[in-house]
Design a protein around this motif. Structure first.
Motif, PDB file in Angstrom:
ATOM      1  N   PHE A  94       0.837  -1.197   0.000  1.00 44.99           N
ATOM      2  CA  PHE A  94       0.000   0.000   0.000  1.00 44.99           C
ATOM      3  C   PHE A  94       0.871   1.245   0.000  1.00 44.99           C
ATOM      4  O   PHE A  94       1.948   1.263   0.612  1.00 44.99           O
ATOM      5  CB  PHE A  94      -0.920   0.019   1.227  1.00 44.99           C
ATOM      6  N   ASN A  95       0.366   2.273  -0.671  1.00 42.63           N
ATOM      7  CA  ASN A  95       1.031   3.573  -0.673  1.00 42.63           C
ATOM      8  C   ASN A  95       0.373   4.445   0.396  1.00 42.63           C
ATOM      9  O   ASN A  95      -0.781   4.855   0.238  1.00 42.63           O
ATOM     10  CB  ASN A  95       0.908   4.233  -2.046  1.00 42.63           C
ATOM     11  N   PRO A  96       1.072   4.733   1.493  1.00 40.60           N
ATOM     12  CA  PRO A  96       0.443   5.484   2.592  1.00 40.60           C
ATOM     13  C   PRO A  96       0.031   6.906   2.224  1.00 40.60           C
ATOM     14  O   PRO A  96      -0.760   7.517   2.944  1.00 40.60           O
ATOM     15  CB  PRO A  96       1.521   5.485   3.679  1.00 40.60           C
ATOM     16  N   THR A  97       0.562   7.445   1.112  1.00 39.89           N
ATOM     17  CA  THR A  97       0.168   8.792   0.694  1.00 39.89           C
ATOM     18  C   THR A  97      -1.082   8.777  -0.179  1.00 39.89           C
ATOM     19  O   THR A  97      -1.679   9.820  -0.429  1.00 39.89           O
ATOM     20  CB  THR A  97       1.308   9.480  -0.070  1.00 39.89           C
ATOM     21  N   LYS A  98      -1.491   7.578  -0.651  1.00 34.92           N
ATOM     22  CA  LYS A  98      -2.657   7.472  -1.520  1.00 34.92           C
ATOM     23  C   LYS A  98      -3.784   6.653  -0.889  1.00 34.92           C
ATOM     24  O   LYS A  98      -4.953   6.990  -1.054  1.00 34.92           O
ATOM     25  CB  LYS A  98      -2.255   6.841  -2.867  1.00 34.92           C
ATOM     26  N   ASN A  99      -3.423   5.581  -0.214  1.00 34.60           N
ATOM     27  CA  ASN A  99      -4.452   4.743   0.408  1.00 34.60           C
ATOM     28  C   ASN A  99      -4.914   5.331   1.738  1.00 34.60           C
ATOM     29  O   ASN A  99      -4.196   6.108   2.366  1.00 34.60           O
ATOM     30  CB  ASN A  99      -3.918   3.329   0.643  1.00 34.60           C
ATOM     31  N   HIS A 100      -6.102   4.936   2.157  1.00 33.56           N
ATOM     32  CA  HIS A 100      -6.636   5.397   3.442  1.00 33.56           C
ATOM     33  C   HIS A 100      -5.708   4.944   4.561  1.00 33.56           C
ATOM     34  O   HIS A 100      -5.240   3.797   4.570  1.00 33.56           O
ATOM     35  CB  HIS A 100      -8.038   4.822   3.662  1.00 33.56           C
ATOM     36  N   PRO A 101      -5.411   5.826   5.536  1.00 36.53           N
ATOM     37  CA  PRO A 101      -4.483   5.450   6.623  1.00 36.53           C
ATOM     38  C   PRO A 101      -4.931   4.234   7.418  1.00 36.53           C
ATOM     39  O   PRO A 101      -4.098   3.470   7.904  1.00 36.53           O
ATOM     40  CB  PRO A 101      -4.434   6.705   7.495  1.00 36.53           C
ATOM     41  N   PRO A 166      -6.898  -0.684  18.472  1.00 32.10           N
ATOM     42  CA  PRO A 166      -7.717   0.521  18.677  1.00 32.10           C
ATOM     43  C   PRO A 166      -7.511   1.132  20.058  1.00 32.10           C
ATOM     44  O   PRO A 166      -7.453   2.365  20.195  1.00 32.10           O
ATOM     45  CB  PRO A 166      -9.149   0.000  18.499  1.00 32.10           C
ATOM     46  N   PHE A 167      -7.392   0.279  21.087  1.00 35.85           N
ATOM     47  CA  PHE A 167      -7.165   0.791  22.437  1.00 35.85           C
ATOM     48  C   PHE A 167      -5.777   1.414  22.569  1.00 35.85           C
ATOM     49  O   PHE A 167      -5.617   2.457  23.211  1.00 35.85           O
ATOM     50  CB  PHE A 167      -7.333  -0.333  23.456  1.00 35.85           C
ATOM     51  N   VAL A 168      -4.775   0.793  21.938  1.00 38.67           N
ATOM     52  CA  VAL A 168      -3.412   1.343  21.974  1.00 38.67           C
ATOM     53  C   VAL A 168      -3.369   2.696  21.267  1.00 38.67           C
ATOM     54  O   VAL A 168      -2.713   3.630  21.737  1.00 38.67           O
ATOM     55  CB  VAL A 168      -2.411   0.364  21.327  1.00 38.67           C
ATOM     56  N   ARG A 169      -4.076   2.820  20.150  1.00 32.62           N
ATOM     57  CA  ARG A 169      -4.118   4.110  19.448  1.00 32.62           C
ATOM     58  C   ARG A 169      -4.763   5.178  20.326  1.00 32.62           C
ATOM     59  O   ARG A 169      -4.324   6.338  20.329  1.00 32.62           O
ATOM     60  CB  ARG A 169      -4.887   3.972  18.128  1.00 32.62           C
ATOM     61  N   PHE A 170      -5.790   4.798  21.063  1.00 33.25           N
ATOM     62  CA  PHE A 170      -6.447   5.732  21.979  1.00 33.25           C
ATOM     63  C   PHE A 170      -5.471   6.209  23.063  1.00 33.25           C
ATOM     64  O   PHE A 170      -5.359   7.409  23.329  1.00 33.25           O
ATOM     65  CB  PHE A 170      -7.666   5.069  22.606  1.00 33.25           C
ATOM     66  N   LEU A 171      -4.746   5.280  23.682  1.00 35.20           N
ATOM     67  CA  LEU A 171      -3.761   5.650  24.697  1.00 35.20           C
ATOM     68  C   LEU A 171      -2.635   6.478  24.097  1.00 35.20           C
ATOM     69  O   LEU A 171      -2.154   7.437  24.705  1.00 35.20           O
ATOM     70  CB  LEU A 171      -3.182   4.389  25.354  1.00 35.20           C
ATOM     71  N   PHE A 172      -2.218   6.109  22.900  1.00 39.90           N
ATOM     72  CA  PHE A 172      -1.142   6.817  22.205  1.00 39.90           C
ATOM     73  C   PHE A 172      -1.532   8.270  21.956  1.00 39.90           C
ATOM     74  O   PHE A 172      -0.717   9.183  22.114  1.00 39.90           O
ATOM     75  CB  PHE A 172      -0.850   6.106  20.884  1.00 39.90           C
ATOM     76  N   SER A 173      -2.788   8.486  21.568  1.00 37.44           N
ATOM     77  CA  SER A 173      -3.257   9.850  21.287  1.00 37.44           C
ATOM     78  C   SER A 173      -3.303  10.696  22.552  1.00 37.44           C
ATOM     79  O   SER A 173      -3.157  11.921  22.497  1.00 37.44           O
ATOM     80  CB  SER A 173      -4.648   9.800  20.647  1.00 37.44           C
ATOM     81  N   PRO A 199       4.476   8.856   5.945  1.00 31.61           N
ATOM     82  CA  PRO A 199       4.872   8.316   7.254  1.00 31.61           C
ATOM     83  C   PRO A 199       6.131   7.473   7.130  1.00 31.61           C
ATOM     84  O   PRO A 199       6.322   6.764   6.142  1.00 31.61           O
ATOM     85  CB  PRO A 199       3.664   7.476   7.667  1.00 31.61           C
ATOM     86  N   HIS A 200       6.981   7.554   8.138  1.00 26.87           N
ATOM     87  CA  HIS A 200       8.246   6.811   8.118  1.00 26.87           C
ATOM     88  C   HIS A 200       8.224   5.599   9.048  1.00 26.87           C
ATOM     89  O   HIS A 200       9.166   4.806   9.043  1.00 26.87           O
ATOM     90  CB  HIS A 200       9.396   7.737   8.513  1.00 26.87           C
ATOM     91  N   ASN A 201       7.204   5.454   9.860  1.00 25.61           N
ATOM     92  CA  ASN A 201       7.080   4.310  10.752  1.00 25.61           C
ATOM     93  C   ASN A 201       5.616   4.150  11.133  1.00 25.61           C
ATOM     94  O   ASN A 201       4.761   4.961  10.748  1.00 25.61           O
ATOM     95  CB  ASN A 201       7.965   4.473  11.998  1.00 25.61           C
ATOM     96  N   GLU A 202       5.331   3.104  11.894  1.00 23.74           N
ATOM     97  CA  GLU A 202       3.948   2.819  12.259  1.00 23.74           C
ATOM     98  C   GLU A 202       3.340   3.912  13.119  1.00 23.74           C
ATOM     99  O   GLU A 202       2.147   4.207  13.016  1.00 23.74           O
ATOM    100  CB  GLU A 202       3.853   1.480  12.998  1.00 23.74           C
ATOM    101  N   GLN A 203       4.139   4.541  13.965  1.00 16.80           N
ATOM    102  CA  GLN A 203       3.622   5.572  14.849  1.00 16.80           C
ATOM    103  C   GLN A 203       3.130   6.782  14.064  1.00 16.80           C
ATOM    104  O   GLN A 203       2.100   7.370  14.396  1.00 16.80           O
ATOM    105  CB  GLN A 203       4.693   5.988  15.855  1.00 16.80           C
ATOM    106  N   GLU A 204       3.844   7.145  13.009  1.00 20.52           N
ATOM    107  CA  GLU A 204       3.377   8.254  12.169  1.00 20.52           C
ATOM    108  C   GLU A 204       2.148   7.831  11.368  1.00 20.52           C
ATOM    109  O   GLU A 204       1.278   8.673  11.089  1.00 20.52           O
ATOM    110  CB  GLU A 204       4.504   8.710  11.247  1.00 20.52           C
ATOM    111  N   ALA A 205       2.068   6.548  10.993  1.00 24.59           N
ATOM    112  CA  ALA A 205       0.866   6.051  10.321  1.00 24.59           C
ATOM    113  C   ALA A 205      -0.337   6.126  11.258  1.00 24.59           C
ATOM    114  O   ALA A 205      -1.448   6.462  10.837  1.00 24.59           O
ATOM    115  CB  ALA A 205       1.088   4.616   9.852  1.00 24.59           C
ATOM    116  N   VAL A 206      -0.117   5.830  12.542  1.00 21.57           N
ATOM    117  CA  VAL A 206      -1.180   5.945  13.536  1.00 21.57           C
ATOM    118  C   VAL A 206      -1.607   7.399  13.687  1.00 21.57           C
ATOM    119  O   VAL A 206      -2.799   7.705  13.809  1.00 21.57           O
ATOM    120  CB  VAL A 206      -0.711   5.371  14.892  1.00 21.57           C
ATOM    121  N   MET A 207      -0.640   8.306  13.664  1.00 27.90           N
ATOM    122  CA  MET A 207      -0.967   9.730  13.761  1.00 27.90           C
ATOM    123  C   MET A 207      -1.793  10.183  12.566  1.00 27.90           C
ATOM    124  O   MET A 207      -2.648  11.071  12.693  1.00 27.90           O
ATOM    125  CB  MET A 207       0.314  10.548  13.876  1.00 27.90           C
TER     126      MET A 207
END
Length: 229
Positions: A94-101, A166-173, A199-207
């Motif tokens: 997947f292309n993270p700049t074109k596909n839905h995050p 989903p819960f980890v993303r909530f805590l991360f935010s 994005p350069h890693n999963e954390q930026e993809a989560v953001m």
């Protein structure tokens, strides 16, 4: 936004901190529960654990907290090692700049499960091997590993996809609220110039997911305001 090793480790730490106890519970109660009760002749898994003062590991009985600590250390180490690899594999599909995050993040989760589940199941095949009761044999370990993979893979996928991540993303935010806002502001500035942030890693993809989530909320709010007018 600059990459941060600390952020990646924090994300992995939170994920493993939730995942390991869940898997220990799943393994003890669901996978091996009936065998434990039959072996001890106690009609309760927790009663069996209390009666034998812990769980079987490395050919002996260890306290439950020791078992969780050992698996936590192994899982956290593997999560840190596999982090970049799973991101690169998802980026090839997947292309993270074109596909839905969210679609891109789902690909990362699938890649992570495909690496983590067989690896942790292999370690578990050695951790819980009946040392002293049987000689270590290649076929015995192989069969035990394949059995654990078959049991663990569905649970790992569905728990990570629909509950844990989903819960980890909530805590991360919440924990990195400032960094998430900075990322969103930087992404909006690039979008104004007709570009998209890669994005350069999963954390930026989560953001990116969190940013898109806020955009959807704003779009719904504007639609409701328009309807009221």
């Amino acid at each position: 936004m600059k990459n941060s090793i600390l952020q990646r480790m924090l994300y992995s730490f939170i994920t493993v901190m939730i995942t390991v106890p869940a898997f220990v519970f799943y393994s003890v109660y669901v996978v091996e529960g009936e065998a434990l009760k039959a072996m001890s002749r106690i009609n309760s898994v927790w009663g069996t654990i209390k009666a034998q003062d812990g769980l079987f590991m490395f050919g002996r009985i260890l306290p439950v907290w020791s078992v969780i600590a050992i698996e936590f250390i192994c899982a956290f180490t593997l999560a840190c090692l596999y982090g970049r690899l799973t991101f690169k594999l998802a980026s090839r599909v997947f292309n993270p700049t074109k596909n839905h995050p969210m679609l891109f993040e789902s690909a990362i989760i699938c890649a992570t499960v495909c690496f983590m589940c067989p690896s942790m199941s292999l370690l578990a095949a050695f951790f819980y091997y009946p040392y002293g009761q049987a000689q270590i044999g290649f076929m015995a370990v192989l069969c035990k590993w394949l059995k654990l993979v078959c049991y663990n893979l569905p649970f790992a996928y569905f728990s990570q996809m629909f509950f844990i991540q989903p819960f980890v993303r909530f805590l991360f935010s919440i924990l990195l609220r400032k960094e998430v806002k900075e990322h969103s502001a930087e992404a909006h500035e690039l979008e104004k110039s007709g570009k998209k942030m890669m994005p350069h890693n999963e954390q930026e993809a989560v953001m990116d997911i969190l940013k898109r989530k806020e955009e959807i909320k704003e779009e719904i709010k504007q639609e409701l305001m328009a309807e009221l007018q």
